[in-house]
Design an enzyme around this catalytic site. Structure first.
Site, PDB file in Angstrom:
ATOM      1  N   ASP A 218     -26.392  19.806 -28.569  1.00 21.02           N
ATOM      2  CA  ASP A 218     -26.794  19.365 -29.747  1.00 21.02           C
ATOM      3  C   ASP A 218     -27.046  17.705 -29.491  1.00 21.02           C
ATOM      4  O   ASP A 218     -27.313  17.318 -30.701  1.00 21.02           O
ATOM      5  CB  ASP A 218     -25.983  19.697 -30.854  1.00 21.02           C
ATOM      6  CG  ASP A 218     -24.322  19.091 -30.722  1.00 21.02           C
ATOM      7  OD1 ASP A 218     -24.233  18.539 -29.859  1.00 21.02           O
ATOM      8  OD2 ASP A 218     -23.815  19.224 -31.869  1.00 21.02           O
TER       9      ASP A 218
ATOM     10  N   GLY B 166     -14.195  18.108 -26.684  1.00 21.45           N
ATOM     11  CA  GLY B 166     -13.882  19.506 -26.062  1.00 21.45           C
ATOM     12  C   GLY B 166     -14.264  19.415 -24.599  1.00 21.45           C
ATOM     13  O   GLY B 166     -15.280  18.900 -24.239  1.00 21.45           O
TER      14      GLY B 166
ATOM     15  N   ARG C 127     -20.539  24.504 -33.399  1.00 19.43           N
ATOM     16  CA  ARG C 127     -20.441  23.691 -34.525  1.00 19.43           C
ATOM     17  C   ARG C 127     -21.449  23.983 -35.500  1.00 19.43           C
ATOM     18  O   ARG C 127     -21.868  25.165 -35.596  1.00 19.43           O
ATOM     19  CB  ARG C 127     -20.432  22.162 -33.954  1.00 19.43           C
ATOM     20  CG  ARG C 127     -19.005  21.796 -34.146  1.00 19.43           C
ATOM     21  CD  ARG C 127     -18.849  20.311 -33.838  1.00 19.43           C
ATOM     22  NE  ARG C 127     -17.425  19.664 -33.532  1.00 19.43           N
ATOM     23  CZ  ARG C 127     -16.943  18.666 -33.203  1.00 19.43           C
ATOM     24  NH1 ARG C 127     -18.005  17.911 -32.729  1.00 19.43           N
ATOM     25  NH2 ARG C 127     -15.744  18.647 -32.936  1.00 19.43           N
TER      26      ARG C 127
ATOM     27  N   THR D  70     -21.799  18.513 -23.629  1.00 17.04           N
ATOM     28  CA  THR D  70     -21.259  19.640 -24.714  1.00 17.04           C
ATOM     29  C   THR D  70     -21.796  20.844 -24.690  1.00 17.04           C
ATOM     30  O   THR D  70     -22.994  20.896 -24.466  1.00 17.04           O
ATOM     31  CB  THR D  70     -21.699  18.933 -26.397  1.00 17.04           C
ATOM     32  OG1 THR D  70     -21.373  20.055 -26.975  1.00 17.04           O
ATOM     33  CG2 THR D  70     -23.165  18.529 -26.486  1.00 17.04           C
TER      34      THR D  70
ATOM     35  N   ASP E 108     -21.126  13.217 -28.997  1.00 14.85           N
ATOM     36  CA  ASP E 108     -21.460  12.273 -30.074  1.00 14.85           C
ATOM     37  C   ASP E 108     -20.247  11.355 -30.224  1.00 14.85           C
ATOM     38  O   ASP E 108     -20.439  10.065 -30.233  1.00 14.85           O
ATOM     39  CB  ASP E 108     -21.805  13.029 -31.235  1.00 14.85           C
ATOM     40  CG  ASP E 108     -22.898  13.547 -31.070  1.00 14.85           C
ATOM     41  OD1 ASP E 108     -23.909  13.095 -30.174  1.00 14.85           O
ATOM     42  OD2 ASP E 108     -23.460  14.383 -32.055  1.00 14.85           O
TER      43      ASP E 108
ATOM     44  N   ARG F 194      -9.452  14.198 -28.496  1.00 15.76           N
ATOM     45  CA  ARG F 194     -10.504  13.796 -29.419  1.00 15.76           C
ATOM     46  C   ARG F 194     -10.036  12.355 -30.309  1.00 15.76           C
ATOM     47  O   ARG F 194     -10.245  12.159 -31.164  1.00 15.76           O
ATOM     48  CB  ARG F 194     -10.656  14.954 -30.520  1.00 15.76           C
ATOM     49  CG  ARG F 194     -11.230  16.234 -29.938  1.00 15.76           C
ATOM     50  CD  ARG F 194     -11.694  17.035 -31.109  1.00 15.76           C
ATOM     51  NE  ARG F 194     -11.968  18.495 -30.359  1.00 15.76           N
ATOM     52  CZ  ARG F 194     -13.428  18.659 -30.248  1.00 15.76           C
ATOM     53  NH1 ARG F 194     -14.160  17.628 -30.090  1.00 15.76           N
ATOM     54  NH2 ARG F 194     -13.761  19.845 -29.711  1.00 15.76           N
TER      55      ARG F 194
ATOM     56  N   ASP G 215     -22.313  22.737 -26.883  1.00 15.17           N
ATOM     57  CA  ASP G 215     -23.119  22.871 -28.075  1.00 15.17           C
ATOM     58  C   ASP G 215     -24.557  22.646 -27.687  1.00 15.17           C
ATOM     59  O   ASP G 215     -25.354  22.962 -28.666  1.00 15.17           O
ATOM     60  CB  ASP G 215     -22.680  22.010 -29.333  1.00 15.17           C
ATOM     61  CG  ASP G 215     -21.184  22.368 -29.741  1.00 15.17           C
ATOM     62  OD1 ASP G 215     -20.646  23.248 -29.232  1.00 15.17           O
ATOM     63  OD2 ASP G 215     -20.524  21.474 -30.433  1.00 15.17           O
TER      64      ASP G 215
HETATM   65  O1  F6P Z   1     -17.942  20.631 -29.698  1.00 13.41           O
HETATM   66  C1  F6P Z   1     -17.562  21.778 -28.558  1.00 13.41           C
HETATM   67  C2  F6P Z   1     -16.717  22.799 -29.439  1.00 13.41           C
HETATM   68  O2  F6P Z   1     -16.417  23.896 -28.586  1.00 13.41           O
HETATM   69  C3  F6P Z   1     -17.338  23.251 -30.665  1.00 13.41           C
HETATM   70  O3  F6P Z   1     -18.220  24.428 -30.401  1.00 13.41           O
HETATM   71  C4  F6P Z   1     -16.154  23.934 -31.585  1.00 13.41           C
HETATM   72  O4  F6P Z   1     -16.433  24.025 -32.843  1.00 13.41           O
HETATM   73  C5  F6P Z   1     -15.109  22.731 -31.244  1.00 13.41           C
HETATM   74  O5  F6P Z   1     -15.523  22.183 -30.106  1.00 13.41           O
HETATM   75  C6  F6P Z   1     -13.656  23.465 -30.950  1.00 13.41           C
HETATM   76  O6  F6P Z   1     -13.032  22.148 -30.818  1.00 13.41           O
HETATM   77  P1  F6P Z   1     -11.305  22.196 -30.334  1.00 13.41           P
HETATM   78  O7  F6P Z   1     -11.243  22.702 -29.120  1.00 13.41           O
HETATM   79  O8  F6P Z   1     -10.890  21.049 -30.781  1.00 13.41           O
HETATM   80  O9  F6P Z   1     -10.879  23.778 -31.321  1.00 13.41           O
END
Ligand code: F6P
Length: 340
Positions: A128, A10, A170, A124, A102, A71, A126
């Site tokens: 995390d 992301g 997440r 990230t 990760d 991804r 997040d």
């Molecule tokens: O890992 C980063 C993040 O923004 C999370 O907080 C969220 O759940 C996810 O990516 C959303 O992913 P996408 O952009 O693939 O919808």
């Protein structure tokens, strides 16, 4: 050296600042950089462009990633690893800097195990990644959700409502924690704590009695128990797509049903991932990007540039990827000091 750089997973504010630092630090030491496009997909499918300092001069100011992201897991399908090798050999890449969370760093570790020179930079929103005190992207994304909560406060106060704000994160509650603490929420639900409806409703009622409205922050990853139609789809790395769970709207429904207080919800979603990075994220990303090149210049590989107690250091991939960092007891205690 010819250094390849990629951004995977992301996007988040600060990625361009990290890429810029890689390019400038490499140029300062007489090395060239090639940017792979769309994360690992660019390495697998040989999509790349040369990057000179002039190409990234203003990048520190910009959100998103100028290299694009995906991804894509480059080791997901048979034959992909060979394609990765072919690209790196054809382009004469001596070393790679993988910037990501990760999943991206896990693929980088795989490549390092296969004998390539690879270093990582954790990112990230997040926050995390356990090996680093903070990841860039988190401060910017949380600042956006704090701003959103402040705006929702106006409407909640004007209409004497409860309003729920669902934020990303997440399975870690860092963004919710920062939004709740920094934005003055009356109650915050995080994945690190079991869902307790009675406690939630008690605090919402108390807030409305005391000041006429209530603000609740909900992390997208909270487990609200089994619900119809929430068996989530998964991404290429096997992660559940949490947006399908609709945690925020569901909590809003439960508050209204349980208290009779008129309740609305807002899901901030990807709005909080965009925009210019905060100063904190610009500096952190710049330091990490430069350190990644320094590690390579020192002949080190298989390491990730992380922040530890104010200093950027290199730690092995295995250590960086050992576990996801969760919000701990001390933070939760501080958060609940401010429950309504
Ligand atoms: O890992 C980063 C993040 O923004 C999370 O907080 C969220 O759940 C996810 O990516 C959303 O992913 P996408 O952009 O693939 O919808």
């Amino acid at each position: 050296m010819k250094i390849g750089v990629l951004t995977g997973g992301g996007d988040c504010p600060g990625l361009n600042a990290a890429v810029r630092a890689v390019v400038y630090r490499a140029a300062q030491n007489g090395h060239g950089v090639v940017g792979f496009l769309d994360g690992w997909r660019g390495v697998r499918d040989d999509l790349a462009r040369p990057l000179a300092p002039a190409d990234v001069a203003d990048a520190v100011l910009r959100g998103g990633t100028m290299l694009g992201s995906s991804r894509t897991n480059p080791f997901a399908k048979p034959g992909d690893a060979e394609k990765v090798d072919a690209t790196l050999d054809r382009r004469g890449i001596d070393a790679l800097v993988a910037i990501g969370g990760d999943d991206t760093l896990g693929a980088a570790r795989e490549l390092a195990k296969r004998g390539r020179k690879v270093v990582g930079v954790p990112k990230t929103m997040d926050n995390d990644v356990a090996a680093t005190d903070w990841t860039f992207g988190f401060d910017s994304a949380s600042s956006v959700s704090v701003d959103a909560l402040e705006r929702l406060r106006d409407t909640a106060a004007s209409h004497h409502r409860a309003i729920v704000l669902e934020v990303m994160g997440r399975h870690a509650g860092w963004v919710a924690l920062a939004t709740g603490l920094g934005g003055g929420a009356d109650f915050t639900l995080l994945p690190e704590e079991p869902y307790d409806e009675e406690r939630l409703l008690t605090h919402v009622r108390a807030a409305v009695v005391r000041k006429g409205f209530a603000l609740v922050v909900v992390s997208e990853g909270v487990d609200l128990g089994p619900r119809k139609g929430t068996a989530g789809a998964k991404d290429e790395f096997g992660h559940e797509l949490l947006r399908e769970r609709e945690a925020g709207p569901e909590v809003a429904r439960r508050i209204e049903a349980g208290t009779g207080i008129e309740t609305r919800s807002a899901v901030i979603g990807h709005i909080q991932r965009g925009g210019a990075p905060t100063l904190f994220d610009r500096i952190l990303a710049t330091r990490m990007g430069a350190k990644a090149v320094d590690l390579l210049l020192e002949g080190r590989s298989g390491e990730v540039a992380v922040l530890r107690g104010g200093t950027i250091v290199g730690v092995p991939f295995d250590e960086a990827l050992r576990e996801n960092k969760k919000v701990g007891a001390e933070w939760l205690d501080l958060l609940h000091t401010f429950d309504a």
